[in-house]
Design a protein around this motif. Structure first.
Motif: not given
Ligand SMILES: Nc1ncnc2c1ncn2[C@@H]1O[C@H](COP(=O)(O)OP(=O)(O)OP(=O)(O)O)[C@@H](O)[C@H]1O
Ligand SMILES: [Mg+2]
Lengths: 376, 237
Positions: A285, A369-370, A373
């Motif tokens: 990110a 990244p999503v 996370l």
């Protein structure tokens, strides 16, 4: 801060796991390097064995897998001497006797005539050469002498109730030689009820280049009706069954070590990636490209490998020295490791790092990244 | 940092009719959202849990792709940026609710992490990290590991890290969600001062105190945007 600092900090931050992986690799490398090293030492010793004696071509019975099982009539020696290009022929009887209790290998006893080249070329540390062709005397290699605990003036029982006097102790850089003993040919033939029989003939040639030696070997084979195998000593040593078995054994062990090592590395790096899913997602990110994530994970695997390799090579050097110092194995293992074996160990470790690190690195880079996370 | 402009022709960041479905269309996280962020904006994004705030932030930051619609940065569609990582690295800073600091690295080292994607060399990285830590008031904590810092200090380090590559836009997803109110207050003050320096900010928050400090407030309800724009507020600084 350098990128390497990050890699180092990641490993240092999980000391137990890093050390375990590192020792796994060190053990794999040490096992492979020691084995390859011992086998290489073997090979070199066998090759040098004949060179040291000035033997150029070896003649033995055709079709025998192991040299010690070859049987030839001693009288063939005259036919061989007549072959063009032959300077000298030394008959030899080789027996493997069990002189040491619970010894798996046995002791090589070489019968040579006292005036033959190989006996005359012995480097004596102590004592003297044989007093006559039928003397019940032995000259013992240094490593064997210490394994048997004998010195000049002592006796060795070759068979039960058959004592031979130790008249000399010789030194040889060659582990085989140094772990064996010499006996006058006639005495050994009589002792073993093998009068008129020999194991092989050592031939000294006029011309020593590989080409001429192969020619000479072919002429000898023809001269003795093809009932013998004649080969340049170097070729023979290279092809010997013992070496081939040892070599394939070493490779087999290496393959097992590689497999176990890379599974260990894979496990560690997979855990490292899984544990750090959110951390890696966060780095992505913040703008880290995939290839930087890969570089970080592979870098960690490589650093572990390199450290493991260093420790493994060091351990194998110590281990082989230790083996050489033991009376039981000292007759077979020369204490130094060839550089090539160490190089192979380091290569192996890097391979382990690559195999074990590649998939985890790839799966870390693949993570979006999503997803990462959201991973809690 | 970017100069705020009175009425820019092209917005810094804009969403055009953005819709995002999940689970093969069974979940509608965002529905037909359009918005603009200009340089120098200070926007609070509020809404109930599950209303789509994080989804919107992720789309705006190029971490996720819309099911339909477009996100444009300075007029250019995000899909036209070859590598979205490179776009994030040079243009954006992210701050998360749970800091996501790397536990084995010191504060100063954490701040340097994004700089590996910049052209800075090692000594310059160290210098820049020191500047940033000074900016968030943590010079004396540079050599501490995250677990040696208070939660408020950790978030300051994370903010310093978000600023590492001089982004033009700072995106924060509930930056004070894990902090008590007085610590949160000091983080708000930090955001205020960054805004005063010209930074553009988009912050998701549950905290009415923070949304009040922002220049504009957007409210998401079930994936739809309603702007409670507060242009009446006097521009400070
Ligand atoms: N990757 C995903 N897969 C499936 N559903 C998702 C995914 N991401 C978000 N959603 C759903 O989309 C909706 C909006 O989620 P989002 O995380 O954006 O809400 P939020 O406003 O940030 O909530 P909160 O305040 O709790 O963080 C929720 O119903 C959520 O379950
Ligand atoms: Mg959210």
């Amino acid at each position: 801060m350098w990128f390497l600092t990050v890699i180092f900090a990641n490993l240092r931050g999980r000391p137990a796991r890093s050390l375990l992986t590192l020792s796994g690799i060190a053990v794999a490398v040490a096992a492979v390097v020691s084995l390859l090293g011992v086998v290489r030492g073997f090979e070199r010793s066998l090759l040098e064995l004949h060179q040291g004696r000035g033997v150029d071509v070896m003649v033995q019975q055709a079709g025998r897998l192991q040299m010690t099982s070859s049987v030839l009539r001693e009288s063939i020696g005259e036919t061989i001497s007549a072959v063009n290009g032959v300077v000298a022929v030394h008959p030899s009887l080789i027996e493997v006797l069990s002189l040491i209790q619970d010894d798996l290998m046995g002791v090589v006893v070489q019968g040579w005539s006292p005036d033959s080249g190989p006996v005359q070329k012995l480097k004596l540390l102590d004592g003297a050469l044989f007093s006559g062709p039928e003397a019940r005397e032995v000259i013992v290699g240094q490593r064997l002498a210490s394994a048997l605990g004998v010195a000049v003036g002592g006796t060795v029982e070759l068979l039960e109730g058959e004592p031979f006097r130790v008249v000399g102790v010789f030194e040889s850089g060659n582990v085989f030689d140094s772990g064996s003993m010499f006996v006058p040919l006639r005495s050994l033939q009589r002792l073993m009820f093998r009068e008129g029989e020999v194991t092989m003939f050592a031939v000294v040639a006029e011309r020593r280049d590989p080409e001429s030696l192969r020619d000479l070997a072919a002429r000898i084979r023809l001269g003795v009706d093809g009932k013998v195998e004649a080969e340049p000593a170097d070729d023979l040593a290279r092809r010997s069954t013992e070496i081939r078995v040892a070599r394939s054994f070493a490779w087999l062990t290496s393959v097992i070590a590689v497999t176990i090592g890379s599974i260990g590395m894979l496990n560690t790096m997979m855990m490292a990636v899984f544990e750090r899913t959110r951390e890696i997602a966060m780095l992505r990110a913040l703008g880290w490209r995939r290839r930087r994530v890969i570089a970080m994970i592979l870098g960690e695997a490589t650093l572990l490998s390199v450290a493991g390799a260093a420790i493994g090579v060091l351990a194998s050097i110590l281990f082989v020295r230790f083996l050489a110092s033991l009376p039981a194995s000292g007759r077979l293992v020369s204490g130094d490791l060839p550089v090539a074996a160490m190089g192979q160990g380091v290569l192996l470790a890097l391979l382990l790092g690559l195999i074990g690190g590649l998939y985890p690195a790839w799966s870390a880079a693949r993570l979006t990244p999503v997803e990462g996370l959201r991973h809690d | 940092m970017t100069e705020p402009t009175a009425s820019p022709a092209v917005p810094l960041l804009e969403a055009v009719a953005v819709t995002r479905y999940f689970e093969d269309g069974q979940v509608t996280a965002l529905k037909d959202v359009s918005l603009q962020i200009d340089s120098g904006d200070y926007v609070a994004l509020v809404g109930k849990s599950g209303s789509g705030k994080s989804t919107l932030l992720n789309l705006l930051g190029g971490l996720d792709h819309p099911t339909s619609g477009a996100i444009r940065y300075r007029g250019k569609d995000l899909s036209e940026f070859g590598d979205p990582a490179q776009f994030r690295s040079s243009e954006l800073g992210f701050v998360f609710q749970s800091f996501h600091l790397i536990s084995v690295l010191t504060a100063e080292q954490n701040v340097q992490m994004p700089m590996f994607e910049s052209s800075l060399r090692a000594p310059e990285r160290r210098e820049r990290a020191a500047e940033l830590l000074e900016r968030v008031g943590l010079t004396h904590r540079a050599r501490h590991l995250p677990q040696q810092l208070s939660v408020g200090e950790r978030q300051r380090v994370a903010i310093a890290r978000a600023l590492a590559n001089r982004p033009s836009l700072l995106l924060a997803d509930e930056p004070t969600g894990n902090l008590d109110s007085s610590t949160a207050e000091s983080i708000f003050a930090l955001f205020d001062s960054l805004h005063a320096d010209g930074m553009t900010l988009l912050l998701i928050t549950h905290d009415p105190l923070l949304s009040e400090r922002a220049r504009r407030t957007w409210t998401l309800r079930d994936g739809r945007l309603g702007e409670a724009d507060d242009d009446a507020k006097p521009e400070s600084a």
